[in-house]
Design a protein around this motif. Structure first.
Motif, PDB file in Angstrom:
ATOM      1  N   GLY A  70     -40.917  29.374 -46.882  1.00 32.67           N
ATOM      2  CA  GLY A  70     -39.708  29.452 -47.699  1.00 32.67           C
ATOM      3  C   GLY A  70     -38.427  29.056 -47.007  1.00 32.67           C
ATOM      4  N   ARG A  71     -38.498  28.673 -45.736  1.00 28.75           N
ATOM      5  CA  ARG A  71     -37.284  28.312 -45.018  1.00 28.75           C
ATOM      6  C   ARG A  71     -37.396  26.922 -44.408  1.00 28.75           C
TER       7      ARG A  71
ATOM      8  N   ALA B 144     -23.198  27.352 -47.069  1.00 29.31           N
ATOM      9  CA  ALA B 144     -24.254  28.099 -47.757  1.00 29.31           C
ATOM     10  C   ALA B 144     -25.437  28.409 -46.845  1.00 29.31           C
ATOM     11  N   GLY B 145     -25.492  27.756 -45.679  1.00 28.30           N
ATOM     12  CA  GLY B 145     -26.621  27.954 -44.774  1.00 28.30           C
ATOM     13  C   GLY B 145     -27.905  27.364 -45.309  1.00 28.30           C
ATOM     14  N   THR B 146     -27.815  26.191 -45.975  1.00 23.57           N
ATOM     15  CA  THR B 146     -28.997  25.594 -46.601  1.00 23.57           C
ATOM     16  C   THR B 146     -29.229  24.161 -46.140  1.00 23.57           C
ATOM     17  N   ALA B 147     -30.484  23.741 -46.301  1.00 22.55           N
ATOM     18  CA  ALA B 147     -30.872  22.340 -46.180  1.00 22.55           C
ATOM     19  C   ALA B 147     -31.170  21.839 -47.588  1.00 22.55           C
ATOM     20  N   ASN B 148     -30.801  20.583 -47.849  1.00 16.72           N
ATOM     21  CA  ASN B 148     -30.932  20.028 -49.200  1.00 16.72           C
ATOM     22  C   ASN B 148     -31.512  18.621 -49.141  1.00 16.72           C
ATOM     23  N   GLY B 149     -32.146  18.226 -50.227  1.00 14.79           N
ATOM     24  CA  GLY B 149     -32.709  16.888 -50.304  1.00 14.79           C
ATOM     25  C   GLY B 149     -31.635  15.827 -50.460  1.00 14.79           C
ATOM     26  N   ILE B 150     -31.991  14.612 -50.105  1.00  9.31           N
ATOM     27  CA  ILE B 150     -31.141  13.425 -50.282  1.00  9.31           C
ATOM     28  C   ILE B 150     -32.084  12.255 -50.511  1.00  9.31           C
TER      29      ILE B 150
ATOM     30  N   GLY C  13     -40.726   7.389 -47.112  1.00  6.11           N
ATOM     31  CA  GLY C  13     -40.758   7.350 -48.570  1.00  6.11           C
ATOM     32  C   GLY C  13     -40.773   8.720 -49.228  1.00  6.11           C
ATOM     33  N   ILE C  14     -40.610   9.789 -48.433  1.00  8.68           N
ATOM     34  CA  ILE C  14     -40.666  11.150 -48.976  1.00  8.68           C
ATOM     35  C   ILE C  14     -39.256  11.671 -49.193  1.00  8.68           C
ATOM     36  N   CYS C  15     -38.876  11.924 -50.433  1.00  7.36           N
ATOM     37  CA  CYS C  15     -37.569  12.522 -50.710  1.00  7.36           C
ATOM     38  C   CYS C  15     -37.693  13.386 -51.964  1.00  7.36           C
ATOM     39  N   LYS C  16     -37.460  14.673 -51.792  1.00 13.71           N
ATOM     40  CA  LYS C  16     -37.563  15.624 -52.890  1.00 13.71           C
ATOM     41  C   LYS C  16     -36.246  16.373 -53.036  1.00 13.71           C
ATOM     42  N   ASN C  17     -35.976  16.806 -54.227  1.00 14.13           N
ATOM     43  CA  ASN C  17     -34.749  17.547 -54.501  1.00 14.13           C
ATOM     44  C   ASN C  17     -35.038  19.044 -54.386  1.00 14.13           C
ATOM     45  N   ILE C  18     -35.063  19.526 -53.146  1.00 12.95           N
ATOM     46  CA  ILE C  18     -35.365  20.934 -52.879  1.00 12.95           C
ATOM     47  C   ILE C  18     -34.315  21.488 -51.918  1.00 12.95           C
ATOM     48  N   THR C  19     -33.824  22.664 -52.235  1.00 17.70           N
ATOM     49  CA  THR C  19     -32.874  23.369 -51.378  1.00 17.70           C
ATOM     50  C   THR C  19     -33.559  24.617 -50.818  1.00 17.70           C
ATOM     51  N   ALA C  20     -33.347  24.875 -49.527  1.00 19.59           N
ATOM     52  CA  ALA C  20     -33.956  26.042 -48.892  1.00 19.59           C
ATOM     53  C   ALA C  20     -33.024  26.570 -47.805  1.00 19.59           C
ATOM     54  N   PRO C  21     -33.105  27.881 -47.514  1.00 13.41           N
ATOM     55  CA  PRO C  21     -32.317  28.430 -46.399  1.00 13.41           C
ATOM     56  C   PRO C  21     -32.688  27.716 -45.106  1.00 13.41           C
ATOM     57  N   LEU C  22     -31.681  27.361 -44.320  1.00 20.37           N
ATOM     58  CA  LEU C  22     -31.928  26.627 -43.078  1.00 20.37           C
ATOM     59  C   LEU C  22     -32.271  27.591 -41.954  1.00 20.37           C
ATOM     60  N   ARG C  23     -33.499  27.496 -41.439  1.00 21.90           N
ATOM     61  CA  ARG C  23     -33.951  28.373 -40.349  1.00 21.90           C
ATOM     62  C   ARG C  23     -33.546  27.835 -38.990  1.00 21.90           C
ATOM     63  N   ALA C  24     -33.794  26.539 -38.734  1.00 17.66           N
ATOM     64  CA  ALA C  24     -33.510  26.001 -37.402  1.00 17.66           C
ATOM     65  C   ALA C  24     -33.483  24.481 -37.435  1.00 17.66           C
TER      66      ALA C  24
END
Length: 280
Positions: A139-140, A179-185, A192-203
């Protein structure tokens, strides 16, 4: 009016044009229908190049200058045989993009974002784009960063194999320090992998070549240099440099940064996984 909206992180963009453009391709996962937008990009066409003032900054095909509160970016691809250019003027929450007439009817949403300077518009909103593979485990988000060829995609694949991780992007990550998150671009390099997913950034893990696995926390100055070097910005534009420097500092101050020397094997995955679990 032809209008399409896309969301990256916490910013929604509306692309507006009197001439239809192709909305498909790698931008598709980020489409969000016809909604209210935080930033509007207007598109038009012209057969005349803009007037470039004396003293404008230039690197390769790109010329930039500032005029009052406006930021101008001209990309001149060809003027010898067939005029080909894009010209973007940003004023706060609106960017106007002018394409050469030769592009009429062939422009895509990705081309519009590139001409508008998407990475810079996101940086304006406090979100830098980092050259990194982005995976989600438990989840992170974990980001593997470093120069091309260092093994970012390889590490992502190893985490999928041994830890059941999901790769969100093989080459770029949009970070939101506030927000402390990582996000898709939508930029994904050769993966070729790009998804629109946001998750808490662990490291963020800075990869280095090594014959044996070694993991340690990065020193603050070392972490800052690594994040800045792998961020998307114009190194020859002092305004862009100043903003990206500030954003890199925010990332380092709010995120665990590790350095890892590792061969591409299971041991490197397990060592990092164990370390991250200790910190929970």
């Amino acid at each position: 009016m032809f209008r399409e909206c896309y969301v990256f992180g916490r910013v929604t963009f509306a692309l507006e044009s009197d001439v239809p453009f192709d909305p498909v391709g790698m931008c598709s996962p980020f489409a969000c229908g016809n909604v209210a937008a935080d930033h509007t990009v207007g598109v038009s066409y012209s057969g005349v190049l803009p007037c470039v003032p004396a003293g404008a900054m230039k690197s390769g095909i790109i010329t930039r200058w500032y005029d009052g509160g406006a930021r101008h970016t001209l990309r001149l691809y060809d003027a010898s045989v067939r005029l080909r250019f894009s010209y973007a003027v940003n004023r706060g929450q609106r960017t106007d993009v002018v394409f050469a007439e030769s592009y009429r009817g062939t422009v895509t949403s990705r081309a519009i974002f590139e001409a508008a300077g998407l990475f810079e518009l996101l940086a304006d909103a406090g979100m830098p784009v980092l050259h990194s593979s982005y995976i989600i485990s438990d989840g992170r988000a974990i980001l593997f960063s470093g120069p091309s060829g260092i093994g970012k995609s390889t590490q992502a694949a190893l985490w999928e194999k041994y830890c059941g991780a999901v790769t969100v992007n093989g080459d770029r990550t949009l970070i939101d320090p506030a927000a402390g998150t990582a996000n898709g671009i939508f930029y994904a390099g050769t993966s070729g992998i790009c998804k629109n997913i946001t998750a808490p950034l662990r490291a963020v893990v800075i990869l280095r070549r090594g014959g044996h696995t070694e993991l340690r926390r990065a020193e603050p100055r070392e972490a800052f240099k690594a994040i800045l070097c792998q961020s998307a910005y114009y190194s020859w534009d002092p305004v862009s440099v100043d903003r990206t420097t500030e954003l890199a500092a925010r990332v380092v101050n709010g995120t665990e940064i590790f350095c890892m020397d590792c061969p591409p094997d299971r041991d490197s995955v397990l060592m990092l996984d164990d370390e991250l679990r200790k910190e929970r």
